[in-house]
Design a protein around this motif. Structure first.
Motif, PDB file in Angstrom:
ATOM      1  N   LEU A 123       0.843  -1.197   0.000  1.00  0.00           N
ATOM      2  CA  LEU A 123       0.000   0.000   0.000  1.00  0.00           C
ATOM      3  C   LEU A 123       0.877   1.247   0.000  1.00  0.00           C
ATOM      4  O   LEU A 123       1.917   1.286   0.654  1.00  0.00           O
ATOM      5  N   ASP A 124       0.459   2.251  -0.727  1.00  0.00           N
ATOM      6  CA  ASP A 124       1.164   3.532  -0.753  1.00  0.00           C
ATOM      7  C   ASP A 124       0.491   4.438   0.284  1.00  0.00           C
ATOM      8  O   ASP A 124      -0.673   4.816   0.115  1.00  0.00           O
ATOM      9  N   PRO A 125       1.197   4.784   1.368  1.00  0.00           N
ATOM     10  CA  PRO A 125       0.572   5.576   2.431  1.00  0.00           C
ATOM     11  C   PRO A 125      -0.047   6.896   1.948  1.00  0.00           C
ATOM     12  O   PRO A 125      -1.132   7.261   2.376  1.00  0.00           O
ATOM     13  N   ASP A 126       0.656   7.588   1.046  1.00  0.00           N
ATOM     14  CA  ASP A 126       0.119   8.858   0.548  1.00  0.00           C
ATOM     15  C   ASP A 126      -1.143   8.645  -0.272  1.00  0.00           C
ATOM     16  O   ASP A 126      -2.107   9.403  -0.157  1.00  0.00           O
ATOM     17  N   ALA A 127      -1.150   7.614  -1.098  1.00  0.00           N
ATOM     18  CA  ALA A 127      -2.331   7.336  -1.920  1.00  0.00           C
ATOM     19  C   ALA A 127      -3.515   6.904  -1.052  1.00  0.00           C
ATOM     20  O   ALA A 127      -4.656   7.319  -1.295  1.00  0.00           O
ATOM     21  N   ILE A 128      -3.251   6.089  -0.043  1.00  0.00           N
ATOM     22  CA  ILE A 128      -4.331   5.649   0.854  1.00  0.00           C
ATOM     23  C   ILE A 128      -4.866   6.839   1.641  1.00  0.00           C
ATOM     24  O   ILE A 128      -6.084   7.001   1.800  1.00  0.00           O
ATOM     25  N   ALA A 129      -3.980   7.706   2.124  1.00  0.00           N
ATOM     26  CA  ALA A 129      -4.419   8.898   2.855  1.00  0.00           C
ATOM     27  C   ALA A 129      -5.302   9.774   1.972  1.00  0.00           C
ATOM     28  O   ALA A 129      -6.346  10.264   2.408  1.00  0.00           O
ATOM     29  N   ALA A 130      -4.899   9.956   0.721  1.00  0.00           N
ATOM     30  CA  ALA A 130      -5.711  10.748  -0.213  1.00  0.00           C
ATOM     31  C   ALA A 130      -7.061  10.078  -0.440  1.00  0.00           C
ATOM     32  O   ALA A 130      -8.096  10.757  -0.518  1.00  0.00           O
ATOM     33  N   SER A 131      -7.071   8.758  -0.519  1.00  0.00           N
ATOM     34  CA  SER A 131      -8.335   8.028  -0.723  1.00  0.00           C
ATOM     35  C   SER A 131      -9.269   8.168   0.467  1.00  0.00           C
ATOM     36  O   SER A 131     -10.480   8.310   0.303  1.00  0.00           O
ATOM     37  N   VAL A 132      -8.703   8.112   1.668  1.00  0.00           N
ATOM     38  CA  VAL A 132      -9.527   8.262   2.877  1.00  0.00           C
ATOM     39  C   VAL A 132     -10.149   9.660   2.905  1.00  0.00           C
ATOM     40  O   VAL A 132     -11.355   9.816   3.119  1.00  0.00           O
ATOM     41  N   LEU A 133      -9.330  10.664   2.672  1.00  0.00           N
ATOM     42  CA  LEU A 133      -9.831  12.041   2.677  1.00  0.00           C
ATOM     43  C   LEU A 133     -10.849  12.255   1.558  1.00  0.00           C
ATOM     44  O   LEU A 133     -11.886  12.882   1.769  1.00  0.00           O
ATOM     45  N   ALA A 134     -10.572  11.709   0.384  1.00  0.00           N
ATOM     46  CA  ALA A 134     -11.496  11.843  -0.746  1.00  0.00           C
ATOM     47  C   ALA A 134     -12.812  11.112  -0.479  1.00  0.00           C
ATOM     48  O   ALA A 134     -13.879  11.579  -0.894  1.00  0.00           O
ATOM     49  N   THR A 135     -12.752   9.989   0.215  1.00  0.00           N
ATOM     50  CA  THR A 135     -13.975   9.260   0.555  1.00  0.00           C
ATOM     51  C   THR A 135     -14.861  10.099   1.462  1.00  0.00           C
ATOM     52  O   THR A 135     -16.075  10.191   1.257  1.00  0.00           O
ATOM     53  N   VAL A 136     -14.262  10.739   2.457  1.00  0.00           N
ATOM     54  CA  VAL A 136     -15.043  11.577   3.373  1.00  0.00           C
ATOM     55  C   VAL A 136     -15.630  12.771   2.630  1.00  0.00           C
ATOM     56  O   VAL A 136     -16.840  13.016   2.682  1.00  0.00           O
ATOM     57  N   GLN A 137     -14.785  13.507   1.918  1.00  0.00           N
ATOM     58  CA  GLN A 137     -15.275  14.711   1.239  1.00  0.00           C
ATOM     59  C   GLN A 137     -16.255  14.370   0.117  1.00  0.00           C
ATOM     60  O   GLN A 137     -17.280  15.026  -0.034  1.00  0.00           O
ATOM     61  N   GLY A 138     -15.955  13.330  -0.646  1.00  0.00           N
ATOM     62  CA  GLY A 138     -16.877  12.896  -1.696  1.00  0.00           C
ATOM     63  C   GLY A 138     -18.160  12.327  -1.127  1.00  0.00           C
ATOM     64  O   GLY A 138     -19.243  12.507  -1.700  1.00  0.00           O
ATOM     65  N   GLY A 139     -18.052  11.667   0.012  1.00  0.00           N
ATOM     66  CA  GLY A 139     -19.245  11.143   0.674  1.00  0.00           C
ATOM     67  C   GLY A 139     -20.199  12.249   1.082  1.00  0.00           C
ATOM     68  O   GLY A 139     -21.423  12.107   0.966  1.00  0.00           O
ATOM     69  N   TYR A 140     -19.638  13.370   1.542  1.00  0.00           N
ATOM     70  CA  TYR A 140     -20.483  14.533   1.867  1.00  0.00           C
ATOM     71  C   TYR A 140     -21.244  14.991   0.620  1.00  0.00           C
ATOM     72  O   TYR A 140     -22.440  15.271   0.680  1.00  0.00           O
ATOM     73  N   VAL A 141     -20.558  15.078  -0.491  1.00  0.00           N
ATOM     74  CA  VAL A 141     -21.185  15.547  -1.735  1.00  0.00           C
ATOM     75  C   VAL A 141     -22.319  14.604  -2.145  1.00  0.00           C
ATOM     76  O   VAL A 141     -23.432  15.046  -2.478  1.00  0.00           O
ATOM     77  N   LEU A 142     -22.055  13.305  -2.106  1.00  0.00           N
ATOM     78  CA  LEU A 142     -23.085  12.331  -2.490  1.00  0.00           C
ATOM     79  C   LEU A 142     -24.282  12.379  -1.546  1.00  0.00           C
ATOM     80  O   LEU A 142     -25.432  12.288  -1.982  1.00  0.00           O
ATOM     81  N   ALA A 143     -24.014  12.525  -0.264  1.00  0.00           N
ATOM     82  CA  ALA A 143     -25.101  12.591   0.717  1.00  0.00           C
ATOM     83  C   ALA A 143     -25.958  13.833   0.496  1.00  0.00           C
ATOM     84  O   ALA A 143     -27.193  13.771   0.509  1.00  0.00           O
ATOM     85  N   ARG A 144     -25.303  14.972   0.289  1.00  0.00           N
ATOM     86  CA  ARG A 144     -26.055  16.214   0.068  1.00  0.00           C
ATOM     87  C   ARG A 144     -26.859  16.142  -1.229  1.00  0.00           C
ATOM     88  O   ARG A 144     -27.974  16.627  -1.299  1.00  0.00           O
ATOM     89  N   ALA A 145     -26.289  15.510  -2.254  1.00  0.00           N
ATOM     90  CA  ALA A 145     -26.976  15.407  -3.551  1.00  0.00           C
ATOM     91  C   ALA A 145     -28.254  14.580  -3.454  1.00  0.00           C
ATOM     92  O   ALA A 145     -29.237  14.861  -4.145  1.00  0.00           O
ATOM     93  N   THR A 146     -28.241  13.578  -2.573  1.00  0.00           N
ATOM     94  CA  THR A 146     -29.408  12.696  -2.449  1.00  0.00           C
ATOM     95  C   THR A 146     -30.300  13.040  -1.262  1.00  0.00           C
ATOM     96  O   THR A 146     -31.394  12.496  -1.136  1.00  0.00           O
TER      97      THR A 146
END
Length: 196
Positions: free
Chosen positions: A149-172
């Motif tokens: 696992l690439d720590p930087d890539a996983i960290a970006a994925s975790v942060l993107a999941t949270v921020q993107g999850g907010y967008v998806l939740a607000r959209a629906t």
């Protein structure tokens, strides 16, 4: 919120009112008049404490960024396994349907166009991402997390999941997409002997 604001001094009321308005309306929609009304403060009080809207907004953005960083550190900086800390970060209590008070500022053209207003947003998101990468590296070093696992890539994925999850939740209008994204990421990250 109003009664809690009234127990604060004028400067604090102005900052807290601005934080709420930035979260709800963005920078352009946060007028000095709206701030004064929400804070129960007059124009003289506002300009006594702050040179103008930009200085007040910067204080509010910094406060929101500090809170976001502290909330992340509260779960990432404690003992326990790397996976458990990432899980705690992803599952911590959030106002999902309101979105992230800092992340939403990245969609505000006025904030992004102004380097001084953008700086606290960029700094805290970078700090959280860096802290997540450290936790992932700890999990790799201990053999808990899958090697390769690439720590930087996983960290970006975790942060993107949270921020993107907010967008998806607000959209629906439902937190279900946020929860689904978090569960999916935890399943992908789960050590071989653990199922989230």
């Amino acid at each position: 919120m109003y009664s809690a604001l009234m127990s604060m001094n004028a400067s604090e009321r102005l900052i807290e009112a601005t934080r709420e308005l930035l979260w709800e309306r963005g920078y352009v929609g946060t007028s000095p008049k709206a701030v004064q009304q929400a804070a129960g403060a007059g124009q003289g009080s506002m300009y006594h404490h702050f040179a103008g809207k930009q200085e007040l907004a910067l204080a509010a953005i910094r406060r929101s960024a500090d809170e976001l960083g502290a909330a992340a550190e509260a779960v990432l900086g404690v003992g326990g396994s790397a996976y458990a800390r990432i899980e705690a970060y992803l599952l911590r209590e959030r106002e999902v349907l309101r979105g992230c008070p800092v992340g939403r500022l990245t969609m505000d053209p006025e904030v992004i166009a102004h380097p001084e207003l953008r700086a606290p947003v960029e700094e805290v998101l970078g700090r959280v991402r860096g802290r997540l990468a450290e936790v992932v590296q700890e999990g790799l070093d201990s053999g808990e997390l899958r090697s390769g696992l690439d720590p930087d890539a996983i960290a970006a994925s975790v942060l993107a999941t949270v921020q993107g999850g907010y967008v998806l939740a607000r959209a629906t209008g439902s937190r279900a997409p946020f929860d689904s994204a978090v569960r999916g990421l935890l399943t992908l990250l789960a050590p071989p002997t653990r199922t989230p």
